[in-house]
Design an enzyme around this catalytic site. Structure first.
Site, mmCIF file in Angstrom:
data_model
loop_
_atom_site.group_PDB
_atom_site.id
_atom_site.type_symbol
_atom_site.label_atom_id
_atom_site.label_comp_id
_atom_site.label_asym_id
_atom_site.label_seq_id
_atom_site.Cartn_x
_atom_site.Cartn_y
_atom_site.Cartn_z
ATOM 1 C CG ASP A 1 -1.781 1.150 1.362
ATOM 2 O OD1 ASP A 1 -2.555 1.282 0.443
ATOM 3 O OD2 ASP A 1 -1.771 1.853 2.442
ATOM 4 C CG ASP B 1 -6.453 0.419 0.312
ATOM 5 O OD1 ASP B 1 -6.460 1.065 1.237
ATOM 6 O OD2 ASP B 1 -5.491 0.148 -0.355
ATOM 7 C CB THR C 1 -2.183 5.316 -1.846
ATOM 8 O OG1 THR C 1 -2.022 3.801 -1.556
ATOM 9 C CG2 THR C 1 -3.287 5.844 -1.027
ATOM 10 C CB THR C 2 0.614 2.662 -5.662
ATOM 11 O OG1 THR C 2 0.529 1.935 -4.161
ATOM 12 C CG2 THR C 2 2.009 2.105 -5.718
#
Lengths: 527, 535
Positions: free
Chosen positions: B69, B400, B102-103
């Site tokens: 994550d 997530d 988020t990546t």
């Protein structure tokens, strides 16, 4: 343009191949460390703590060894963690899980070296572990309905577990102890109700299971040493001076006479309390907290056996065995449930006096008294017995049983091998590697016993090529033998947990391609 | 160093201790900043997609985190560089807003920076580059709106939601049982969702983990789990149709806030005080009993005496329950949190169908399940797994997935994943570029190239030929005028993402592009970095 400084001082970063190498090496080092303790001829380790006293532990238990290590390698910590969880969940197989994970990673390293993507390896491992599990499921035996057979299964499992431990000399004896103790639990997994008391002296053979309950305490002076048909009140209450609990209260007096009065009142209060307790119609009173001399004297006068300062677990267990409830107020005696037992007496084990409660109402709890030459032996014996008890109590719930001595690994390896032949694509290499890692376990067992492992494992594999073979390694004679005849069994639950957690851990480590280590937190030197 | 002089010719002191500070100006500053940003994004690049790798992070205390994550990696990374910290912020804000992607947002920002550097080298002014990026981000967001598909789901038909959550989970270590986890996530969100207002309060979903067992044992519980046990070992372990008194006052003698002293100077006073004390405990327990409570949950501890009295009156109790859990219990059971015994009334009690204590493994771990609550609007996802790191990672993955499900309930538009949306945007931006006169045109083209980097990274991580694959997919999208083609990461044979059921939320994607552009603009505008020299 190179970035000068992205991380804080001392924080390090390792990428790609290097990161993978670091975790492989770390994990394999841990696996190799505990490898030699595997199997009935496995060796022990001496652990010396760096703490005060440099206390020494001699053990064969994987979880205990790994727990005491100071490890810096992150991948190694993952392995230690799985071993700890294995210990908490099923109690045994703590070494096997680490060895299997280590072997999986060793095989994975070779595959990565031959340019197979870690993700492909992982998906191969997953398929393989699923296949291995179903292979085991096909071959499990379940004797739950047949009480006689089930008991003998339990005996076999206990013996197999104990045979790799220090207790192996007297495994027959201890297996019986453990099975008896677990059968008394009647399906509960609450091992707290089995009390293990360690007393140095005598030999391991002198250890025994006591049906009753033994409290490691002395009986107060001047009180009866033996009570028949005892009514026991188990309590958790202050028997020193009863403090006033209302906040802010304090004693304020202006003359000595008043002090004496208040002291008198206090004494009176205590006397009343004791009277109330006696009013329950008891002849034994066990308290978790201290009993001061004054109330003790009162109890002695009333001919009541008062035991002070029993620890919390002792109290809980005592409540459990005698069927009494733990009381803290004594105003309505009719509704407090008292505990009962046939006989309370002081017994001697070695040189120590203990209090023995026998003929208790609820037979769930029991006590195992371990005897042995030294504290190290006793500690290790306790750990071994604990392992056996854990496995047995889990088996009582999940009664599926497998054969031991490398048999399950060979069954799994065979099934996985067949899967590898059927699977197209690069995954099949990973699946094949999985079966090799499985075979490494019987190999290690044979190696540790000083046998010709290559020869034995090859024979074993040939043997397993036949349908429904029961062949495993017989370490005692150093040959391939029929495991069901030799009576070597293992619990399915343990094997399954080993398989799944080892695969999971290997997967986790394989997925990593970068290690970022933060600067260690500075600690003030306390030295 | 620039110096300013006053009318007497003495230098002004603009920067205190000018000599001891290092200073980067102009193009050098921008390049240094860009390099730092790119370095951060490069760390995350390999984590993108279903075949992305994990990172192992060791905290200052030696604890290990293994994760995929982006937000978590950056959070734990101990970044010292200022621009690096900006990137960390970027990923964190995506995490707060959307919870997923988020990546991707960091990878996107990194490739924008790379492109910007090339433009700067050609002598284009940073502000013009920034403006060009701004224009193109707007084009891309509008385009996403156009290609987004609405899809319908209802309380009974949750399949589309599950599919989207599975896309999110497939890049995590838990992808082994993504189906069941996705179902758990969607069901729990549906349980707490307010479909009328299209709002979900994720605080009502508690994610609890316990080491042991296997991932498949993870379950959704319509109720609350508290990591506590009954205060007295002999209290009943199971209560049906429990009426719960939720207290924030201790079962202890009162401690008034004002300072006071009770003086004891006679025997009588001593005795009355004692009586009162006993009565006090009795009253407390009696009060709970009177209103009909069958279970007491208390935020504080109990006195031994109170504990026994509770046990005696057959009133099971739990002590030291944390504030957050207490609130959840109150919500779930429809009870009220009562701060004083006097205020306890029957209608303030919470109701639960079943309360039971469950033991795990061979250690004495026990947890309290509160199920069949009056108001099922609070649920717990209970995670099991082989080791601590696995549980932590699963928690993050579930978080997530929960966020994704929530976003879909808020706005049910989706775009196609696997890089399809990015490629489509890139084509649109590229086409729009030619219409802009001026230098911005270059920046817009560069933006289109940057958009390609996400599918490129996906292809790279999946072991495909990045350039070949990308150009093939791009050509296919233009030729067939279909925006569903993406990178076939899982080797399934088709690259139509609609068939593969790879979806992402529209708002998530839009947010990614907007946030990344914003941060890049900010970085580009910096032309002077003053930092204190090493001390």
């Amino acid at each position: 343009m190179a970035v000068e400084k992205l991380f804080k001082d001392e924080a390090t970063e390792e990428k790609g191949e290097r990161a993978r190498m670091a975790s492989f090496v770390g994990a394999m080092a841990i696996a190799d460390l505990v490898k030699t303790t595997l199997g009935p001829k496995g060796m022990d380790k001496i652990l010396q703590s760096t703490g005060r006293g440099h206390s020494v532990t001699v053990t064969n238990d994987g979880a205990t060894i790994l727990k005491s290590l100071h490890i810096d390698n992150p991948a190694a910590k993952v392995l230690i963690d799985i071993s700890k969880v294995q210990d908490d969940e099923v109690g045994d197989g703590t070494t096997s899980v680490v060895v299997l994970a280590g072997e999986l990673l060793r095989e994975a390293e070779k595959l990565v070296g031959s340019k197979i993507h870690p993700m492909t390896i992982i998906s191969g491992f997953r398929m393989a572990s699923e296949c291995a599990r179903s292979a085991l499921l096909d071959r499990v035996k379940d004797n739950k309905d047949d009480a006689e057979k089930f008991r003998s299964d339990l005996m076999r499992i206990a013996k197999t577990t104990l045979s790799s431990k220090i207790l192996s000399q007297d495994k027959e004896h201890f297996a019986k102890l453990a099975v008896d103790a677990v059968m008394r639990l009647k399906g509960s997994t609450n091992l707290e109700s089995i009390q293990i008391i360690k007393k140095a002296g005598g030999s391991l053979k002198d250890s025994f299971l006591d049906e009753g309950f033994i409290l490691d305490k002395k009986i107060g002076l001047g009180q009866p040493k033996r009570i028949e048909n005892a009514n026991i009140l188990v309590a958790n209450t202050a028997m020193d001076t009863d403090k006033v609990k209302i906040y802010g209260a304090r004693v304020r007096v202006d003359s000595m006479a008043k002090v004496a009065q208040i002291e008198g009142a206090e004494k009176e209060k205590m006397r009343e309390k004791v009277q109330k307790i006696i009013g329950h119609g008891i002849n034994c009173f066990v308290n978790r907290q201290l009993i001061y001399n004054f109330p003790e004297e009162l109890f002695a006068d009333a001919g009541i056996l008062a035991i002070e300062h029993a620890d919390f677990e002792g109290i809980e267990r005592l409540g459990l065995v005698t069927g009494g409830e733990i009381a803290s107020t004594f105003d309505n005696p009719e509704s407090v449930k008292l505990g009962h037992c046939k006989l309370i007496e002081e017994i001697m084990i070695g040189e120590d006096k203990l209090i023995h409660f026998s003929g208790v109402e609820m037979g769930q709890a029991c006590t195992i008294v371990l005897r042995g030459a030294s504290f190290h032996v006793l500690d290790e014996a306790e750990r071994s017995l604990h392992d056996a008890l854990c496995v047995l109590s889990q088996t009582v719930n999940d009664s599926r049983v497998l054969l031991g001595g490398g048999w399950p690994e060979m069954v799994m390896a065979k099934a996985v091998d067949e899967l590898a032949r059927k699977t197209p694509g690069k995954k099949s290499h990973a699946i094949e590697a999985f079966s090799r890692a499985l075979i490494a376990i019987p190999t290690t067992i044979a190696d540790n016993a000083g046998l010709d492992s290559a020869e034995l494992v090859a024979q074993l594999r040939a043997e397993h090529h036949k349908e429904d073979s029961n062949a495993g390694i017989d370490v005692i004679t150093g040959s391939v033998g029929d495991m069901s005849e030799l009576g070597i069994s293992e619990a399915f639950k343990v094997k399954q947990a080993v398989l799944l957690s080892a695969t999971e851990a290997a997967e986790m480590i394989l997925r990593v391609d970068e290690i970022i280590t933060c600067a260690p937190r500075r600690r003030e030197d306390r030295m | 160093m620039a110096l300013a002089f006053d009318e007497y010719g003495r230098p002004f002191i603009i920067l205190r201790e000018q000599e001891s500070k290092s200073r980067l100006r102009g193009l050098d500053a921008q390049k240094a900043n860009i390099a730092a940003g790119v370095a951060v994004s490069r760390i995350l690049r390999t984590s993108l997609g279903p075949k992305g790798m994990d990172k192992m992070l060791q905290s200052p205390d030696g604890d290990i985190t293994i994760t995929n994550d982006g937000a978590t990696i950056l959070e734990q990374m101990d970044v010292d560089n200022q621009i690096g910290k900006l990137m960390v912020e970027l990923s964190r804000s995506q995490d707060y807003e959307i919870g997923d992607g988020t990546t991707g947002v960091v990878v996107m920002a990194g490739s924008l920076l790379e492109q910007a550097e090339k433009l700067l080298e050609r002598g284009i002014h940073p502000i013009r580059v920034a403006e060009g990026f701004e224009i193109s981000s707007r084009i891309a967001v509008d385009h996403l709106e156009k290609i987004a598909d609405k899809f319908d789901f209802s309380a009974t038909d949750i399949e589309p939601l599950v599919q989207t959550c599975m896309t999110t989970l497939s890049s995590k270590i838990v992808n082994r049982c993504k189906r069941s986890l996705a179902e758990i996530a969607v069901k729990s969100v549906m349980a707490v969702a307010d479909l009328e207002r299209k709002d979900v309060n994720l605080d009502l979903i508690k994610v609890e983990g316990k080491v042991g067992g296997k991932l498949e044992d993870t379950e959704l519980i319509y109720g609350i789990i508290v990591d506590k046990d009954m205060s007295h070992p002999q209290m009943p372990k199971q209560i049906e149709d429990a009426k719960i008194a939720i207290l924030t006052c201790p079962f202890e003698p009162p401690k008034p806030k004002t300072k006071h002293k009770v003086d004891i100077d006679t025997v009588e006073k001593f005795q009355t005080l004692r009586k009162q004390e006993q009565k006090y405990f009795d009253d407390m327990v009696q009060k709970c009993k009177d209103v009909g409570a069958t279970l007491v949950i208390c935020q504080w501890g109990f006195d031994d005496e109170a504990n026994h009295l509770l046990m005696h009156r057959n009133l099971p109790a739990v002590r030291w329950v944390g504030g957050v859990e207490l609130e959840l219990i109150a919500i779930a059971t429809g009870g009220r949190i009562v701060p004083r015994f006097q205020e306890l009334t029957t209608d303030k009690l919470g109701k639960a169908g079943l309360v039971r204590e469950k033991a795990f493994g061979t250690t004495k771990d026990r947890m309290l399940y509160i199920e069949h609550c009056a108001n099922s609007k609070a649920v717990t996802v209970f995670i099991r797994g082989g080791n601590k790191m696995m549980i932590e990672e699963t928690k993050r993955s579930i978080h997530d997935a929960l966020c994704v499900a929530r976003n879909l309930i808020r706005n049910n538009s989706i775009v196609y994943g696997g890089g399809a949306a990015e490629i489509s945007c890139s084509i649109a931006v590229e086409a729009a570029a030619d219409k802009y006169p001026g230098v911005e045109q270059y920046a817009i083209r560069a933006f289109a190239d940057a958009l390609d980097s996400v599918p490129m990274a996906l292809a790279e991580n999946s072991g495909l030929q990045p350039i070949e694959t990308l150009s093939a997919v791009k050509a296919q999208q233009i030729k067939e005028n279909n925006h569903c083609f993406g990178i076939d990461c899982n080797d399934t044979g088709t690259n139509d993402m609609r068939e593969q059921n790879v979806f992402e939320t529209l708002i998530g994607k839009q947010q990614q592009i907007l946030l990344a552009t914003q941060v890049v603009k900010m970085i580009l505008k910096i032309d002077d970095v003053i930092s204190p020299s090493d001390y």
